[in-house]
Design a protein around this motif. Structure first.
Motif, PDB file in Angstrom:
ATOM      1  N   VAL A   1      22.176  40.727  24.498  1.00  0.00           N
ATOM      2  CA  VAL A   1      23.594  41.925  23.631  1.00  0.00           C
ATOM      3  C   VAL A   1      22.829  43.103  24.626  1.00  0.00           C
ATOM      4  CG1 VAL A   1      24.382  43.779  22.115  1.00  0.00           C
ATOM      5  CG2 VAL A   1      24.247  40.836  21.217  1.00  0.00           C
ATOM      6  N   PHE A   2      22.180  43.978  24.921  1.00  0.00           N
ATOM      7  CA  PHE A   2      21.944  44.910  25.300  1.00  0.00           C
ATOM      8  C   PHE A   2      22.135  44.607  27.405  1.00  0.00           C
ATOM      9  CE2 PHE A   2      18.206  46.868  22.594  1.00  0.00           C
ATOM     10  CZ  PHE A   2      19.111  46.631  21.505  1.00  0.00           C
ATOM     11  N   GLY A   3      21.957  42.923  27.283  1.00  0.00           N
ATOM     12  CA  GLY A   3      21.705  42.253  28.882  1.00  0.00           C
ATOM     13  C   GLY A   3      23.438  42.667  28.923  1.00  0.00           C
ATOM     14  N   THR A   4      24.375  42.518  27.682  1.00  0.00           N
ATOM     15  CA  THR A   4      25.801  42.526  28.049  1.00  0.00           C
ATOM     16  C   THR A   4      26.554  44.333  28.235  1.00  0.00           C
ATOM     17  OG1 THR A   4      26.726  42.458  25.725  1.00  0.00           O
ATOM     18  CG2 THR A   4      26.275  40.174  26.866  1.00  0.00           C
ATOM     19  N   PHE A   5      25.672  44.768  28.221  1.00  0.00           N
ATOM     20  CA  PHE A   5      26.116  46.151  27.936  1.00  0.00           C
ATOM     21  C   PHE A   5      25.391  47.162  29.533  1.00  0.00           C
ATOM     22  CE2 PHE A   5      26.720  46.026  23.854  1.00  0.00           C
ATOM     23  CZ  PHE A   5      28.159  46.979  23.272  1.00  0.00           C
ATOM     24  N   GLY A   6      24.259  46.172  30.409  1.00  0.00           N
ATOM     25  CA  GLY A   6      23.849  45.844  31.604  1.00  0.00           C
ATOM     26  C   GLY A   6      22.572  46.989  31.584  1.00  0.00           C
ATOM     27  N   PHE A   7      21.925  46.924  30.328  1.00  0.00           N
ATOM     28  CA  PHE A   7      20.156  47.565  30.122  1.00  0.00           C
ATOM     29  C   PHE A   7      19.759  45.932  30.556  1.00  0.00           C
ATOM     30  CE2 PHE A   7      23.205  50.382  27.707  1.00  0.00           C
ATOM     31  CZ  PHE A   7      21.729  51.379  27.592  1.00  0.00           C
TER      32      PHE A   7
ATOM     33  N   LYS B   1      19.665  52.410  33.087  1.00  0.00           N
ATOM     34  CA  LYS B   1      20.093  51.488  32.124  1.00  0.00           C
ATOM     35  C   LYS B   1      18.441  51.464  31.417  1.00  0.00           C
ATOM     36  CE  LYS B   1      24.503  50.728  31.672  1.00  0.00           C
ATOM     37  NZ  LYS B   1      25.545  50.556  31.252  1.00  0.00           N
ATOM     38  N   LEU B   2      17.882  51.495  30.621  1.00  0.00           N
ATOM     39  CA  LEU B   2      16.344  50.783  30.101  1.00  0.00           C
ATOM     40  C   LEU B   2      16.387  50.183  28.917  1.00  0.00           C
ATOM     41  CD1 LEU B   2      14.710  52.552  32.467  1.00  0.00           C
ATOM     42  CD2 LEU B   2      15.330  50.195  33.033  1.00  0.00           C
ATOM     43  N   TYR B   3      15.808  49.193  28.232  1.00  0.00           N
ATOM     44  CA  TYR B   3      15.411  49.146  26.719  1.00  0.00           C
ATOM     45  C   TYR B   3      14.121  48.408  27.346  1.00  0.00           C
ATOM     46  CZ  TYR B   3      16.413  43.779  27.108  1.00  0.00           C
ATOM     47  OH  TYR B   3      16.296  42.574  27.994  1.00  0.00           O
ATOM     48  N   TYR B   4      13.302  48.136  26.009  1.00  0.00           N
ATOM     49  CA  TYR B   4      12.220  47.917  26.034  1.00  0.00           C
ATOM     50  C   TYR B   4      11.910  47.216  24.691  1.00  0.00           C
ATOM     51  CZ  TYR B   4      11.934  52.553  23.219  1.00  0.00           C
ATOM     52  OH  TYR B   4      12.587  53.325  22.322  1.00  0.00           O
TER      53      TYR B   4
ATOM     54  N   ALA C   1      16.138  51.685  23.592  1.00  0.00           N
ATOM     55  CA  ALA C   1      16.739  51.698  24.843  1.00  0.00           C
ATOM     56  C   ALA C   1      17.017  53.169  25.440  1.00  0.00           C
ATOM     57  CB  ALA C   1      18.413  50.747  24.994  1.00  0.00           C
ATOM     58  N   GLU C   2      17.122  53.471  26.690  1.00  0.00           N
ATOM     59  CA  GLU C   2      17.283  54.435  27.182  1.00  0.00           C
ATOM     60  C   GLU C   2      18.790  54.801  28.055  1.00  0.00           C
ATOM     61  OE1 GLU C   2      15.575  56.993  25.168  1.00  0.00           O
ATOM     62  OE2 GLU C   2      13.446  55.262  24.868  1.00  0.00           O
ATOM     63  N   VAL C   3      19.466  55.791  27.906  1.00  0.00           N
ATOM     64  CA  VAL C   3      20.123  56.127  29.500  1.00  0.00           C
ATOM     65  C   VAL C   3      19.756  57.018  30.474  1.00  0.00           C
ATOM     66  CG1 VAL C   3      22.017  56.088  30.069  1.00  0.00           C
ATOM     67  CG2 VAL C   3      22.010  54.226  28.269  1.00  0.00           C
ATOM     68  N   LEU C   4      19.126  56.973  31.239  1.00  0.00           N
ATOM     69  CA  LEU C   4      18.498  58.261  31.873  1.00  0.00           C
ATOM     70  C   LEU C   4      19.665  58.904  33.460  1.00  0.00           C
ATOM     71  CD1 LEU C   4      14.612  57.118  31.940  1.00  0.00           C
ATOM     72  CD2 LEU C   4      15.775  59.252  30.858  1.00  0.00           C
ATOM     73  N   GLY C   5      19.775  59.250  33.613  1.00  0.00           N
ATOM     74  CA  GLY C   5      20.433  60.220  34.869  1.00  0.00           C
ATOM     75  C   GLY C   5      21.895  60.398  34.606  1.00  0.00           C
TER      76      GLY C   5
ATOM     77  N   ALA D   1      31.268  59.894  25.948  1.00  0.00           N
ATOM     78  CA  ALA D   1      31.558  58.053  25.638  1.00  0.00           C
ATOM     79  C   ALA D   1      30.123  57.375  25.858  1.00  0.00           C
ATOM     80  CB  ALA D   1      32.278  57.896  26.663  1.00  0.00           C
ATOM     81  N   ILE D   2      29.206  58.148  27.131  1.00  0.00           N
ATOM     82  CA  ILE D   2      27.165  57.064  27.038  1.00  0.00           C
ATOM     83  C   ILE D   2      26.988  57.491  25.504  1.00  0.00           C
ATOM     84  CG2 ILE D   2      25.434  57.823  28.285  1.00  0.00           C
ATOM     85  CD1 ILE D   2      26.822  58.020  30.665  1.00  0.00           C
ATOM     86  N   ASP D   3      26.992  58.397  24.790  1.00  0.00           N
ATOM     87  CA  ASP D   3      26.251  59.076  23.748  1.00  0.00           C
ATOM     88  C   ASP D   3      27.755  57.326  22.808  1.00  0.00           C
ATOM     89  OD1 ASP D   3      26.761  61.418  24.833  1.00  0.00           O
ATOM     90  OD2 ASP D   3      25.137  61.649  23.240  1.00  0.00           O
ATOM     91  N   ALA D   4      28.691  57.184  23.038  1.00  0.00           N
ATOM     92  CA  ALA D   4      29.186  56.308  21.847  1.00  0.00           C
ATOM     93  C   ALA D   4      28.660  55.361  22.216  1.00  0.00           C
ATOM     94  CB  ALA D   4      30.951  57.152  21.836  1.00  0.00           C
ATOM     95  N   GLU D   5      28.788  54.990  23.294  1.00  0.00           N
ATOM     96  CA  GLU D   5      28.453  53.291  23.692  1.00  0.00           C
ATOM     97  C   GLU D   5      27.137  53.066  23.947  1.00  0.00           C
ATOM     98  OE1 GLU D   5      30.763  51.026  28.101  1.00  0.00           O
ATOM     99  OE2 GLU D   5      28.001  51.779  28.262  1.00  0.00           O
ATOM    100  N   VAL D   6      25.938  54.028  23.993  1.00  0.00           N
ATOM    101  CA  VAL D   6      24.586  53.823  23.473  1.00  0.00           C
ATOM    102  C   VAL D   6      24.685  53.217  21.777  1.00  0.00           C
ATOM    103  CG1 VAL D   6      22.501  54.729  22.880  1.00  0.00           C
ATOM    104  CG2 VAL D   6      23.180  54.489  25.035  1.00  0.00           C
ATOM    105  N   ILE D   7      25.424  53.909  21.001  1.00  0.00           N
ATOM    106  CA  ILE D   7      25.678  53.666  19.264  1.00  0.00           C
ATOM    107  C   ILE D   7      26.170  52.326  19.381  1.00  0.00           C
ATOM    108  CG2 ILE D   7      26.661  54.623  17.211  1.00  0.00           C
ATOM    109  CD1 ILE D   7      26.209  57.633  18.603  1.00  0.00           C
ATOM    110  N   GLU D   8      27.425  52.092  20.290  1.00  0.00           N
ATOM    111  CA  GLU D   8      27.985  50.598  20.313  1.00  0.00           C
ATOM    112  C   GLU D   8      27.405  49.704  20.238  1.00  0.00           C
ATOM    113  OE1 GLU D   8      31.291  50.249  22.891  1.00  0.00           O
ATOM    114  OE2 GLU D   8      32.217  48.545  22.253  1.00  0.00           O
ATOM    115  N   MET D   9      26.668  50.031  21.634  1.00  0.00           N
ATOM    116  CA  MET D   9      25.367  48.298  21.646  1.00  0.00           C
ATOM    117  C   MET D   9      24.661  48.435  20.586  1.00  0.00           C
ATOM    118  SD  MET D   9      22.675  48.075  24.757  1.00  0.00           S
ATOM    119  CE  MET D   9      21.770  49.250  24.429  1.00  0.00           C
TER     120      MET D   9
END
Ligand code: ATP
Ligand code: MG
Length: 472
Positions: free
Chosen positions: A42-48, A135-138, A161-165, A171-179
């Motif tokens: 799933v995270f891969g499909t969001f580009g993480f 966009k990173l996840y661990y 997961a973290e979105v940095l920079g 929309a970034i906040d919303a997409e992270v939550i959507e993920m």
């Protein structure tokens, strides 16, 4: 006393896993792996992309980012090494002759969370040079010395997961939550509830101003609050809102609310995040009492709960932390992320009767013998007898495994009756019977254990047959 008798008397110590830690056995790790594979997908499909950071870091990294006053840093970290240990070892006289080789080291701590490490890595590897945001996840173990109970361990696991920079676009906040919600949806997690809030930014016309008003209001009702909340009025008034103490709830309901005290920009950001969530079909509940335990959060904060967990029902916490990278010596950088408590996520899945076998969701059933034996999904049990059959059995096992089947090959020959009993105990689907007859005829007997039916196949036909059955 003879030496032998003495040995008999000394019972070897029985070791147990340290309090707050536990073993995950094969019957459970199937589900853990399924959850982790789903996260990768799933995270891969969001580009993480996945990042793996060390299990321990400089204590100072956590103190600076999470906050030295927080419970996590002040009470719950496992800290070791450093000059303290060095000098203790010297005092104990255990380091004689080694002194010249030893350098006092920095104190290090087992990581209580991973956001600080990810930010450190972002700075250390100059990731601000990459296209932003990064966009990173661990996923992996975290360590906090808390009181162990259901859903609370001293070694627990997070997927985060973290979105940095880049920007702080809502929309970034919303997409992270959507993920996260997509991930939970894919896992069929039950009773998922998303709470959101904005805690503004630390300025007089925003959170700082609000906290002052909150503190003033709390001072007035101080006598009606319990000792924990009384203490928090001084150390961290926001955390009083977190209180689960029953008698305090009516009082807390009357306190000023942060939504009424956000600055214009933070209020607009919060409104836009909600709009973006609605556009994504993500259902949320606004919860003005939602504050997070770590210092670095600002603006959007969220928490997700799920069913079957009792009072430890938060499976995910997250939020925006725009100042954190800078606080750790990096360039000004926007940031938002979340951490899922994997142990709780899995507890909730188990409580709702979900278990996984051969990559398929199934409802738990006591008849599934393989699960208890810890050998999940044995496809073929090779029942062989005789020296020639042994060689054939080894070859058959090799070919079947190459074709992707799970094969159990007993190390010593057994009477066929015993072998079939064993196959049944392990919950195998088939028994491949190889005796002198089978080997000389070149026809192998395959027994389907569910209905006891039997058929003979040549080696290539057998593989073909099993492949077709598996595809059904
Ligand atoms: P809680 O309020 O339950 O203590 P937290 O606010 O300390 O949670 P975070 O630091 O935000 O939690 O971590 C995110 C998630 O990690 C939590 O929602 C929870 O699912 C999980 N988590 C935190 N501490 C533990 C623990 N000791 N054992 C198991 N899971 C934990
Ligand atoms: Mg906690």
């Amino acid at each position: 006393m003879s030496e032998g008798a003495q040995k008999k008397q000394e019972k070897p110590r029985k070791f147990q896993a340290i309090r707050g830690t536990r073993d995950l056995l094969p019957s459970e790790t199937v589900l853990w792996n399924h959850v982790e594979q789903t996260a990768h997908a799933v995270f891969g499909t969001f580009g993480f992309g996945e990042i793996r950071v060390p299990i321990f870091e400089s204590t100072d990294l956590f103190a600076r980012s999470i906050g030295a006053e927080t419970d996590v840093v002040s009470k719950e970290m496992y800290t070791f090494g450093g000059f303290a240990e060095f000098s203790e070892r010297v005092r104990g006289g255990r380091m004689e002759g080694m002194l010249s080789e030893m350098q006092p080291e920095e104190m290090v701590s087992l990581r209580p969370e991973a956001t600080a490490s990810v930010c450190r890595a972002y700075i250390e590897h100059g990731m601000q040079q990459l296209p932003q945001p990064v966009k990173l996840y661990y996923m992996g173990p975290m360590f906090r010395r808390e009181r162990p109970q259901k859903g609370r361990y001293r070694q627990f696991y997070q997927i985060g997961a973290e979105v940095l920079g880049g920007s702080d676009a809502p929309a970034i906040d919303a997409e992270v939550i959507e993920m996260v919600m997509t991930f939970f949806d894919r896992l069929e997690l039950q009773g998922v509830q998303l709470d959101i809030n904005s805690i503004g930014h630390s300025a007089d016309n925003c959170r700082r101003g609000y906290v002052e008003k909150l503190k003033a209001a709390l001072d007035k009702v101080k006598d009606k609050l319990g000792p924990d909340s009384q203490r928090r009025i001084e150390t961290n008034p926001l955390r009083v809102l977190d209180s689960k103490v029953k008698d305090e709830q009516d009082i807390i309901a009357t306190l000023p609310r942060i939504a009424d005290h956000l600055c214009e920009e933070c209020a607009a950001h919060y409104a836009a995040v909600k709009h973006e969530l609605e556009m994504r079909g993500v259902f949320f509940r606004e919860n003005w009492r939602l504050v997070r335990g770590l210092d670095y959060y600002m603006r959007t904060t969220f928490e997700i709960t799920a069913q079957g967990l009792g009072s430890q029902n938060a499976v995910c916490g997250g939020g925006r932390y725009d100042g954190l990278v800078e606080l750790l010596g990096g360039p000004p950088t926007k940031g938002i992320g979340f951490a899922i408590g994997e142990d709780r996520l899995i507890l909730s899945l188990q409580e709702s009767g979900k278990e996984v076998a051969s990559g398929e969701w199934r409802v738990a059933s006591k008849e599934r013998k393989g699960v208890a034996s810890g050998r999940l999904g044995v496809d073929v049990y090779v029942a062989w007898m005789g020296e020639r059959a042994h060689a054939t059995a080894i070859r058959a096992a090799k070919d079947l495994r190459k074709a992707g089947f799970s094969v159990e090959l007993p190390p010593v020959e057994q009477k066929f009756g015993k072998a079939l009993g064993q196959a049944d105990k392990l919950g195998a689907k088939y028994a491949l019977i190889l005796g002198d007859n089978e080997v000389s005829e070149g026809l192998w007997t395959l027994k389907t254990l569910a209905d006891g039916s039997q058929a003979k196949f040549t080696e290539p036909d057998l593989l073909e047959h099993l492949r077709r059955q598996k595809a059904l």
